[in-house]
Design an enzyme around this catalytic site. Structure first.
Site, short mmCIF file in Angstrom:
data_model
loop_
_atom_site.label_atom_id
_atom_site.label_comp_id
_atom_site.label_asym_id
_atom_site.label_seq_id
_atom_site.Cartn_x
_atom_site.Cartn_y
_atom_site.Cartn_z
N TRP A 115 2.90 7.93 -2.72
CA TRP A 115 4.06 8.23 -3.29
C TRP A 115 4.22 9.16 -4.50
O TRP A 115 5.05 9.90 -4.67
CB TRP A 115 4.66 6.63 -3.53
CG TRP A 115 6.18 6.72 -3.83
CD1 TRP A 115 7.29 6.32 -3.18
CD2 TRP A 115 6.68 6.60 -5.21
NE1 TRP A 115 8.48 6.40 -3.54
CE2 TRP A 115 8.08 6.59 -5.14
CE3 TRP A 115 6.20 6.99 -6.38
CZ2 TRP A 115 9.00 6.66 -6.01
CZ3 TRP A 115 7.22 7.14 -7.44
CH2 TRP A 115 8.52 6.97 -7.14
N ASN B 31 -10.99 -2.78 -4.89
CA ASN B 31 -10.49 -1.77 -5.75
C ASN B 31 -11.17 -1.36 -7.15
O ASN B 31 -11.05 -0.38 -7.78
CB ASN B 31 -8.90 -2.08 -5.94
CG ASN B 31 -8.15 -1.93 -4.65
OD1 ASN B 31 -7.35 -2.68 -4.63
ND2 ASN B 31 -8.47 -1.21 -4.09
N TRP B 32 -12.27 -2.22 -7.56
CA TRP B 32 -13.10 -1.70 -8.54
C TRP B 32 -13.78 -0.42 -8.42
O TRP B 32 -14.31 0.03 -9.41
CB TRP B 32 -13.89 -2.91 -8.97
CG TRP B 32 -13.69 -4.30 -9.19
CD1 TRP B 32 -13.62 -5.42 -8.63
CD2 TRP B 32 -12.94 -4.77 -10.54
NE1 TRP B 32 -13.03 -6.67 -9.03
CE2 TRP B 32 -12.42 -5.71 -10.36
CE3 TRP B 32 -12.82 -3.85 -11.96
CZ2 TRP B 32 -12.04 -6.75 -11.62
CZ3 TRP B 32 -12.12 -4.65 -12.73
CH2 TRP B 32 -11.91 -5.74 -12.80
N ARG C 188 -12.63 2.28 -7.51
CA ARG C 188 -11.72 3.32 -7.71
C ARG C 188 -12.16 3.95 -9.17
O ARG C 188 -12.78 3.27 -9.96
CB ARG C 188 -10.41 2.93 -7.99
CG ARG C 188 -9.65 2.56 -6.63
CD ARG C 188 -8.39 2.27 -6.32
NE ARG C 188 -7.77 2.08 -5.04
CZ ARG C 188 -6.65 2.26 -4.81
NH1 ARG C 188 -5.66 2.65 -5.59
NH2 ARG C 188 -6.40 1.63 -3.25
N ASP D 186 0.86 -1.26 0.15
CA ASP D 186 0.05 -0.17 0.05
C ASP D 186 0.97 1.25 0.10
O ASP D 186 1.73 1.19 0.49
CB ASP D 186 -0.92 -0.09 1.36
CG ASP D 186 -2.03 1.06 1.00
OD1 ASP D 186 -2.52 1.46 0.11
OD2 ASP D 186 -2.48 1.34 2.28
C1 IPE Z 1 -5.32 -2.47 -0.02
O1 IPE Z 1 -4.99 -1.26 -0.16
C2 IPE Z 1 -5.36 -3.35 -1.30
C3 IPE Z 1 -4.05 -3.39 -2.10
C4 IPE Z 1 -2.85 -2.98 -1.51
C5 IPE Z 1 -4.14 -4.21 -3.29
P1 IPE Z 1 -6.31 -0.10 -0.11
O2 IPE Z 1 -5.56 0.96 -0.42
O3 IPE Z 1 -7.09 -0.73 -1.30
O4 IPE Z 1 -6.91 -0.34 1.13
P2 IPE Z 1 -8.02 0.87 1.95
O5 IPE Z 1 -9.02 1.24 1.07
O6 IPE Z 1 -6.93 1.89 2.36
O7 IPE Z 1 -8.34 0.04 2.97
C1 IPE Z 2 -1.74 0.35 -3.23
O1 IPE Z 2 -1.57 1.65 -3.36
C2 IPE Z 2 -1.90 -0.30 -4.69
C3 IPE Z 2 -3.31 -0.81 -5.04
C4 IPE Z 2 -4.16 -0.58 -4.00
C5 IPE Z 2 -3.69 -1.04 -6.33
P1 IPE Z 2 -2.53 2.67 -3.38
O2 IPE Z 2 -3.17 2.84 -4.86
O3 IPE Z 2 -3.65 2.26 -2.54
O4 IPE Z 2 -2.05 3.92 -2.54
P2 IPE Z 2 -2.38 4.99 -1.71
O5 IPE Z 2 -2.88 4.14 -0.27
O6 IPE Z 2 -3.64 5.52 -2.18
O7 IPE Z 2 -1.29 5.70 -1.49
MG MG Z 3 -4.03 2.57 -0.44
#
Ligand code: IPE
Ligand code: IPE
Ligand code: MG
Length: 251
Positions: free
Chosen positions: A28, A71-72, A74, A23
């Site tokens: 970053w 994550n869908w 997003r 995560d």
């Molecule tokens: C968890 O991270 C899923 C992955 C790293 C693939 P998220 O960024 O989706 O989790 P939440 O939404 O902060 O809980």
């Molecule tokens: C984790 O990084 C990767 C996925 C969930 C695909 P994030 O995309 O959640 O990054 P942050 O948490 O928004 O920084």
């Molecule tokens: Mg995240």
């Protein structure tokens, strides 16, 4: 008794199975005034470094959370960017990982992903199926609750009677049935939650949370997590016998 896959009641210095919630990619990139996709792209490089570092240290199984069931939700550009990144990552790194003895497995619901992504996963799995140095499981369109539900569905489909369903049987139907339960669960990015990763399998994992954003993760960060793990006292519900126990009153 309990599942044969359960880890032994000891604190072996090197965990057999490490699970990582990768995560912090978006943050970053944001810190660098770059689009989130740039963070995801750098995140793939961090993953390849980490696989190498884990293999070098004798970790046998590495399981990483790459895309969650949630994550869908997003923005569609980010989701399609991540799907495209799968294709890029497989074509860029598959040969290298395979040469290094990495066996790749994908865990998650493949129904919802495109044919191209499904084919890339299939290629990654079939080209590395013979490798034995380390097993990299990529959790993609994965959710811990999805995993429990799909295991229950398989149990029903196999016609199991209620009495035949126990922890070991259900474990054998879960997506990671080929691996021992994770010993060490790492989450980067500063959040202190599981976010629907391996809910069933982390029952006795040691949890380690780091503020490091995933694209910055490297061998030194891994070593800090492994050092913290080596200091943990894993008891699995047992009474620790190495130290004298307090006298029980009235005994
Ligand atoms: C968890 O991270 C899923 C992955 C790293 C693939 P998220 O960024 O989706 O989790 P939440 O939404 O902060 O809980
Ligand atoms: C984790 O990084 C990767 C996925 C969930 C695909 P994030 O995309 O959640 O990054 P942050 O948490 O928004 O920084
Ligand atoms: Mg995240």
């Amino acid at each position: 008794m309990d599942s044969p896959r359960a880890p032994a009641a000891s604190s072996a210095a090197v965990p057999r199975h490490v699970a990582i919630v990768m995560d912090g990619n978006g943050r970053w990139a944001k810190r660098r005034f770059m689009p989130r996709f740039f963070g995801h792209k750098q995140g793939v490089d961090a993953l390849v470094r980490t696989v190498q570092a884990c293999a070098d240290r004798g970790v046998e199984y590495l399981t990483v959370f790459a895309f969650s069931s949630e994550n869908w939700k997003r923005p569609s550009e980010e989701v399609s960017g991540l799907m495209g990144l799968v294709l890029v990552a497989v074509s860029k790194y598959l040969t290298k990982l395979s040469k290094e003895g990495v066996r790749i497995r994908i865990v998650g619901d493949r129904e919802a992903v495109s044919d191209r992504v499904r084919d890339a996963w299939h290629t990654a799995e079939s080209q590395t199926a013979h490798n034995t140095r380390i097993t990299l499981s990529v959790a993609f369109n994965y959710g811990g609750r999805w995993d429990v539900v799909q295991a229950c569905r398989r149990a029903v489909a196999e016609g199991l009677a209620p009495a035949e369903i126990d922890e070991a049987r259900l474990s054998s139907l879960m997506a990671l049935s080929y691996a021992p339960d994770p010993d060490l669960f790492i989450r980067t990015g500063g959040e202190v939650r599981i976010s629907n990763f391996l809910l069933w399998q982390v029952a006795y994992a040691e949890l380690y949370f780091s503020d490091c954003l995933w694209p910055d993760f490297d061998a030194a960060e891994l070593d800090q997590a492994l050092a913290a793990y080596a200091r943990r006292d894993r008891r699995f519900g047992l009474v620790k016998t190495a130290e004298p126990q307090p006298a029980t009153s009235g005994a």
